[in-house]
Design an enzyme around this catalytic site. Structure first.
Site, PDB file in Angstrom:
ATOM      1  CE  LYS A 158      -3.967  -1.843   2.601  1.00 23.30           C
ATOM      2  NZ  LYS A 158      -5.030  -1.661   1.606  1.00 23.30           N
ATOM      3  NE  ARG A 171     -10.787 -10.099  -1.904  1.00 25.85           N
ATOM      4  CZ  ARG A 171     -11.197  -9.221  -2.817  1.00 25.85           C
ATOM      5  NH1 ARG A 171     -11.511  -9.618  -4.042  1.00 25.85           N
ATOM      6  NH2 ARG A 171     -11.285  -7.941  -2.513  1.00 25.85           N
TER       7      ARG A 171
HETATM    8  N1  BES Z   1      -8.207  -3.846   4.382  1.00 27.64           N
HETATM    9  C1  BES Z   1      -8.329  -3.463   3.033  1.00 27.64           C
HETATM   10  C2  BES Z   1      -9.654  -2.749   2.748  1.00 27.64           C
HETATM   11  C3  BES Z   1      -9.807  -1.359   3.271  1.00 27.64           C
HETATM   12  C4  BES Z   1      -9.225  -0.288   2.636  1.00 27.64           C
HETATM   13  C5  BES Z   1     -10.597  -1.123   4.382  1.00 27.64           C
HETATM   14  C6  BES Z   1      -9.403   0.985   3.109  1.00 27.64           C
HETATM   15  C7  BES Z   1     -10.784   0.141   4.845  1.00 27.64           C
HETATM   16  C8  BES Z   1     -10.188   1.199   4.208  1.00 27.64           C
HETATM   17  C9  BES Z   1      -8.274  -4.693   2.142  1.00 27.64           C
HETATM   18  O1  BES Z   1      -7.447  -5.701   2.572  1.00 27.64           O
HETATM   19  C10 BES Z   1      -7.758  -4.235   0.833  1.00 27.64           C
HETATM   20  O2  BES Z   1      -6.644  -3.831   0.774  1.00 27.64           O
HETATM   21  N2  BES Z   1      -8.606  -4.317  -0.185  1.00 27.64           N
HETATM   22  C11 BES Z   1      -8.253  -3.891  -1.482  1.00 27.64           C
HETATM   23  C12 BES Z   1      -8.782  -4.933  -2.430  1.00 27.64           C
HETATM   24  C13 BES Z   1      -8.287  -4.743  -3.834  1.00 27.64           C
HETATM   25  C14 BES Z   1      -6.810  -5.018  -3.907  1.00 27.64           C
HETATM   26  C15 BES Z   1      -9.055  -5.696  -4.717  1.00 27.64           C
HETATM   27  C16 BES Z   1      -8.892  -2.537  -1.724  1.00 27.64           C
HETATM   28  O3  BES Z   1     -10.041  -2.329  -1.285  1.00 27.64           O
HETATM   29  O4  BES Z   1      -8.243  -1.692  -2.315  1.00 27.64           O
HETATM   30 MN    MN Z   2      -5.438  -5.462   1.940  1.00 23.23          MN
END
Ligand code: BES
Ligand code: MN
Ligand code: ZN
Length: 491
Positions: free
Chosen positions: A275, A349
């Site tokens: 990230k 997931r």
């Molecule tokens: N934990 C994050 C989701 C999230 C992001 C929750 C911001 C709250 C605030 C999750 O693990 C994630 O990174 N999801 C990605 C999925 C994508 C790579 C398909 C996302 O939402 O960007």
């Molecule tokens: Mn994530």
């Protein structure tokens, strides 16, 4: 904070602060009426002069009213009487609670639940007011000790009313404790709250409550079960994963349990699909699903509800490392289904799918998973609604109704099979990302493939689990929704 009922007439109550509610266009509540008479009509005069503001969530301290034992009154506005409903009631109670916490008061006496409105009863209003007061009173102190200018949380609150309201207050106390548990866990920094810490916390819960058993699976046990999706996520971290199983047996052992499953990513760096700094900043909150199911479990165990409940927490840290899983890896989940990992940041997931498969061994009546799963959910629903997806219409309706009844609301999103093909992969049964369109739904679709034989619902709390901005911190949601659902089931 201690909460109790107190029948003393409002004007005679011994407390640091008497808390009265007012609406625009409504009658005075019995306690406001009482205080008005005792003070020679001061309340009506202050309303007339607008020194009491009836705007929703507006508060005024009234100091030293004659004939009133409490040294001050907090007058709380609830807006227009004919617009008053449970969400607005809740909002004004939360605002009042915040003022009380920030003020140097040790005790207060609440009469807000005397305000009547359509579709409400005294017990539910008392419960909502007590829950709101307790929630507002929360203050994180673990790594920031109190200073002279810190807010001063209340030590005790009395609620106007007699013993017939006690069961409602008991519910509020238990659910408030659930919220507090979830918030404390969620707010802890990730260098403290790691998978082992969550397991320890579960152990202290198991010790504290009757009819609770704990089992913690370490990585070796998970490997034997074939949980390679969950373990794939964990591989980059120096903190070993745990699968935490809390069991509460409140009914005959042969009754099928409700299984609640929480995403417990104690820190989500994204893994090798790292990230950005901005996006990583809040990712200690990625275990809020775990915190939420643990909080609901605590509420249920404290109330000793007549049902069986299993709380499963997939506690894992997602980190980059020489041994971390990579984009392109194909993992075989416990179910036997293969997954092409195209983004290591879609890790929630992957840990949940193995936890869902594992949960089948409890022969669940229903499975509900809770997760801060997608940024896309925040885009779709913002911060007020939890995203709800389900393969079972009655279950979806029960959960929606439970959320509405306690103002911890969820909104259902369509899990139509047309969305499933976004997960097609040439190299595995599915890939772990579905592209930009409807990211919240393709995440739900992914999970649905591991609950095909079950009555299952998924709560995406990415937007509702914590507050962003200056008032940053965990909300404790969806402890209220889950606790209400369990209460409804226990009857
Ligand atoms: N934990 C994050 C989701 C999230 C992001 C929750 C911001 C709250 C605030 C999750 O693990 C994630 O990174 N999801 C990605 C999925 C994508 C790579 C398909 C996302 O939402 O960007
Ligand atoms: Mn994530
Ligand atoms: Zn995550």
């Amino acid at each position: 904070m201690k909460m109790n009922l107190d029948n003393t007439p409002a004007a005679a109550v011994q407390s640091d602060c008497l808390v009265l509610g007012f609406t625009e266009g409504g009658d005075l509540t019995p306690s406001a009426q009482e205080v008005d008479e005792a003070s020679g009509g001061a309340i009506r005069r202050l309303l007339e002069s607008r020194d009491i503001d009836t705007g929703i969530g507006k508060t005024r301290f009234l100091i030293g009213l004659g004939g009133v034992s409490a040294p001050r009154i907090l007058a709380v506005g609830f807006g227009k009487q004919d617009k008053l409903d449970l969400p607005r009631f809740d909002r004004a109670c939360l605002a009042a609670g915040k003022v009380l916490r920030d003020h140097p008061l040790e005790s207060c006496h609440m009469c807000l639940h005397e305000l009547e409105f359509d579709g409400s009863d005294a017990g539910r209003r008392l419960r909502q007011a007590a829950l709101a007061t307790h929630r507002s009173n929360y203050l994180y102190t673990t790594t920031k000790p109190l200073k002279d200018d810190s807010p001063v949380p209340l030590q005790s609150t009395g609620f106007q009313g007699g013993e017939e309201l006690q069961p409602h207050l008991d519910q509020a106390t238990a659910i408030a404790l659930g919220f507090e548990t979830a918030r404390t866990l969620g707010d802890l920094p990730p260098n403290i709250c790691n998978p082992a810490y969550l397991a320890q916390e579960a152990a202290s819960i198991a010790e504290k409550y009757e009819r609770v058993e704990l089992e913690v699976l370490e990585e070796e046990a998970m490997a034997e079960l074939g949980m390679d999706a969950l373990l794939g996520v964990s591989r980059g971290s120096a903190n070993r994963a745990r699968l935490i199983v809390l069991k509460f047996t409140g009914a005959d052992a042969d009754r099928n349990p409700v299984v609640i499953v929480g995403k417990g990513i104690t820190f989500d760096s994204g893994g090798l699909s790292l990230k950005s700094g901005e996006n990583m900043m809040q990712m200690k909150f990625d275990m809020c699903g775990a915190a939420g199911v643990i909080g609901a479990f605590v509420a249920c165990a404290r109330l000793q509800l007549e049902l069986n409940l299993v709380c499963l927490v997939a506690a894992v840290e997602n980190m980059p490392d020489g041994d971390a899983y990579r984009p392109g890896d194909v993992l075989t989940s416990m179910s036997g289904k293969t997954i092409e990992v195209l983004n290591t940041d879609a890790e929630g997931r992957l840990v949940l799918c193995d936890a869902l498969t594992y949960s089948e061994k409890f022969k669940p009546d229903v499975i509900i998973d809770v997760a801060t799963l997608t940024g896309a959910c925040v885009i779709a629903l913002g911060h007020h609604a939890t995203g709800l997806m389900s393969n079972d219409d009655p279950l979806a309706e029960e959960l929606t109704a439970a959320g509405a009844a306690i103002v911890d609301r969820a909104w259902r999103l369509p899990l139509w099979e047309e969305y499933q093909s976004q997960l097609d992969s040439p190299f595995a049964d599915m890939k772990n990302v579905g592209g930009a369109p409807a990211g919240v739904l393709t995440a739900g679709c992914f999970l649905s493939r591991f609950a095909e034989e079950q009555r299952w619902a998924h709560l995406d709390i990415a937007g509702s689990a914590w507050k962003w901005g200056s008032d940053n911190g965990v909300t404790g949601r969806p402890v209220g929704l889950l606790a209400q659902y369990l209460l409804d089931r226990a009857g």
